[in-house]
Design an enzyme around this catalytic site. Structure first.
Site, PDB file in Angstrom:
ATOM      1  CB  CYS A 167     -81.080 -37.832  63.587  1.00  0.00           C
ATOM      2  SG  CYS A 167     -81.607 -39.497  64.015  1.00  0.00           S
ATOM      3  CB  CYS A 209     -80.093 -39.198  60.377  1.00  0.00           C
ATOM      4  SG  CYS A 209     -81.853 -39.423  60.134  1.00  0.00           S
ATOM      5  N   GLY A 253     -69.156 -20.749  39.938  1.00  0.00           N
ATOM      6  CA  GLY A 253     -68.504 -22.014  39.628  1.00  0.00           C
ATOM      7  C   GLY A 253     -67.057 -21.881  39.188  1.00  0.00           C
ATOM      8  CB  CYS A 258     -85.439 -39.934  63.688  1.00  0.00           C
ATOM      9  SG  CYS A 258     -84.910 -39.756  61.966  1.00  0.00           S
ATOM     10  CB  CYS A 281     -83.263 -42.886  60.484  1.00  0.00           C
ATOM     11  SG  CYS A 281     -82.343 -42.509  62.000  1.00  0.00           S
TER      12      CYS A 281
HETATM   13 ZN   LIG Z   1     -82.640 -40.237  62.041  1.00  0.00          ZN
END
Ligand SMILES: [Zn+2]
Lengths: 211, 278
Positions: free
Chosen positions: B270, B264, B30, B242, B239
């Protein structure tokens, strides 16, 4: 300089391959990684340590070494790195014999901990404890098991649960030295343990216990 | 591979300098490390920081995937992929599962990443405190002391004003309970994927010349408060393509009468779901 051994056979691709090995080792502390594109290293430099130095050291990184004139000449020729007169002044510290104490190296500063030294520590052997459980362990020779001792149990960033590592030939008080530097975080020295063609890394974040 | 420049474009001295920075970044999770960024044959804003990190780690055996906001087929993603195919001769892919290195702008793939993969983020502004403290020397001091009260106050002011934390992108995280870090402008939805990820995560900021890292399996926690815990928010839809109800969605306007659908943002995710369903 006629007796100087060559460096990497392919300086570009060999360094890339060695870097990925070191990156894997540093990302997954205690995991043993083999380097497969190695330079011919002058004694007492081990091939893995030689590959690490050729990959990372250059004119911007003073190197301290206890490995003698042949190694210094080889490093100077192939890496072009200046030689530090004390371990404290070095970015990379190469220990082939009795290693300087961790607290004798540059730990970086709280604002710039990235300037901490990296200790490249040559050891006799790096071993992973048997995965086969007690059966496999018993089949090992008693002498070998003795030599392995209790081993190290590593935890911290890069480690899912715990990594186990046997280091043969580390300084006897290494774990005490390691424990002493942990409260300095984000300062602290990072260590790359080298044995032959293999290495394992100990970034300053890792916690090491015996067991 | 094209001739006329070094493998992966960067000269070896630059790669060594970046490689040293990457190793120290991994050792100090970090913490931002300044590096001497080089001019790249692509303009800033095209991921020159990510490109320099990728160029310093990539080898002939790697398979590279590049995504831009989750998509493999934007101009930016295509140019970076072509660049590395040309200068390093590497294989490229659009499939997350096939990639050994994934360079990304603004998303983390939906598919869980593995130990043998490296995720490289393109970062426009690496300093999480820059809106609160413009003086670089001062932010460096705050990181050294882990003095992050200002950021807590900022987030709490959001809660007082909006009733919630208003940050939807680039939501600050604590890495290994020590360093405050910018996750780059990924949606806050992606933040939990950073936590204890099996893959190594590397971050490159070209204009600001910083490199930082999150090692595998490292705790990454989004800043929050006991009475206002962090929540990963996505649009409450499935979505359209999908049917996924768990992926991060982009809103797409379909006509000029306000028609819109949600799809997506991760095009590979997707696509593979649709292929599996077919
Ligand atoms: Zn999708």
């Amino acid at each position: 300089m006629n007796d100087l051994l060559p460096g990497f056979a392919d300086p570009v691709l060999d360094a890339q391959s060695a870097f990925r090995a070191v990156l894997e080792a540093m990302s997954r502390p205690g995991r043993i990684v083999a380097i497969d594109r190695l330079p011919e290293a002058p004694v007492p430099l081990m091939p893995a340590a030689a590959a690490v130095l050729l990959t990372l050291a250059d004119a911007d990184t003073p190197v301290w070494s206890d490995a003698g004139d042949r190694v210094v000449a080889w490093l100077g020729f192939h890496a072009g790195c200046p030689i530090a007169s004390t371990p404290l002044a070095a970015r990379f510290v190469l220990a082939t014999g009795a290693a300087p104490a961790l607290d004798a190296l540059d730990p970086g500063s709280e604002e710039e901990p990235q300037f901490a030294a990296t200790l490249i520590l040559q050891v006799q052997a790096l071993e992973r404890p048997m995965d086969g459980g007690p059966e496999a362990r018993r089949s090992e020779s008693a002498a070998y098991a003795d030599k392995l001792g209790s081993g190290w149990r590593l935890t911290g960033p890069g480690i899912e649960h715990a990594h186990h590592l046997h280091v043969i030939g580390a300084p006897t008080d290494f774990l005490a030295q390691w424990r002493a530097q942990r409260p300095l975080f984000p300062c602290g020295v990072d260590v790359i343990l080298c044995a032959g063609t293999r290495l394992a890394a100990l970034p300053r974040t890792v916690q090491i216990e015996e067991g | 591979m094209e001739q006329g420049y070094n493998f992966a474009y960067l000269d070896e001295a630059t790669k060594r300098m970046i490689r040293r920075a990457i190793l120290k970044a991994v050792a100090i999770p970090g913490h931002q490390i300044p590096f001497g960024a080089r001019e790249m044959p692509l303009p800033y804003g095209w991921g020159t920081g990510g490109i320099q990190v990728t160029a310093s780690i990539i080898g002939p055996n790697d398979t590279l995937k590049v995504i831009d906001q989750g998509a493999d087929d934007t101009t930016n993603a295509i140019s970076i992929r072509r660049f590395f195919a040309r200068v390093a001769g590497v294989a490229t892919t659009e499939h997350t599962a096939e990639a050994s290195i994934i360079q990304t702008r603004h998303r983390i793939p939906e598919r869980a990443l593995r130990e043998d993969q490296i995720l490289v983020y393109q970062v426009p502004m690496p300093e999480p405190l820059f809106r609160l403290e413009p003086r670089v020397a001062e932010t460096r001091r705050m990181h050294a002391l882990a003095e992050y009260g200002l950021m807590q106050v900022r987030l709490y002011e959001d809660i007082a004003r909006l009733g919630r934390i208003g940050t939807a992108y680039n939501y600050p995280v604590m890495v290994n309970a020590r360093y405050l870090m910018s996750p780059s402008p990924i949606p806050a939805f992606d933040n939990p994927k950073m936590d204890r990820m099996p893959a190594l995560q590397l971050f490159g900021a070209g204009r600001e010349k910083r490199i930082y890292a999150v090692p595998p399996y490292t705790p990454v926690k989004s800043l929050d408060f006991d009475d206002h815990p962090f929540r990963a928010i996505r649009a409450p839809h499935a979505c359209t393509l999908c049917g996924s109800t768990s992926s991060y969605l982009d809103e797409v306007v379909t006509d000029d009468r306000g028609g819109r659908v949600f799809v997506c943002s991760d095009t590979d995710y997707c696509q593979s779901r649709r292929e599996k369903a077919a």
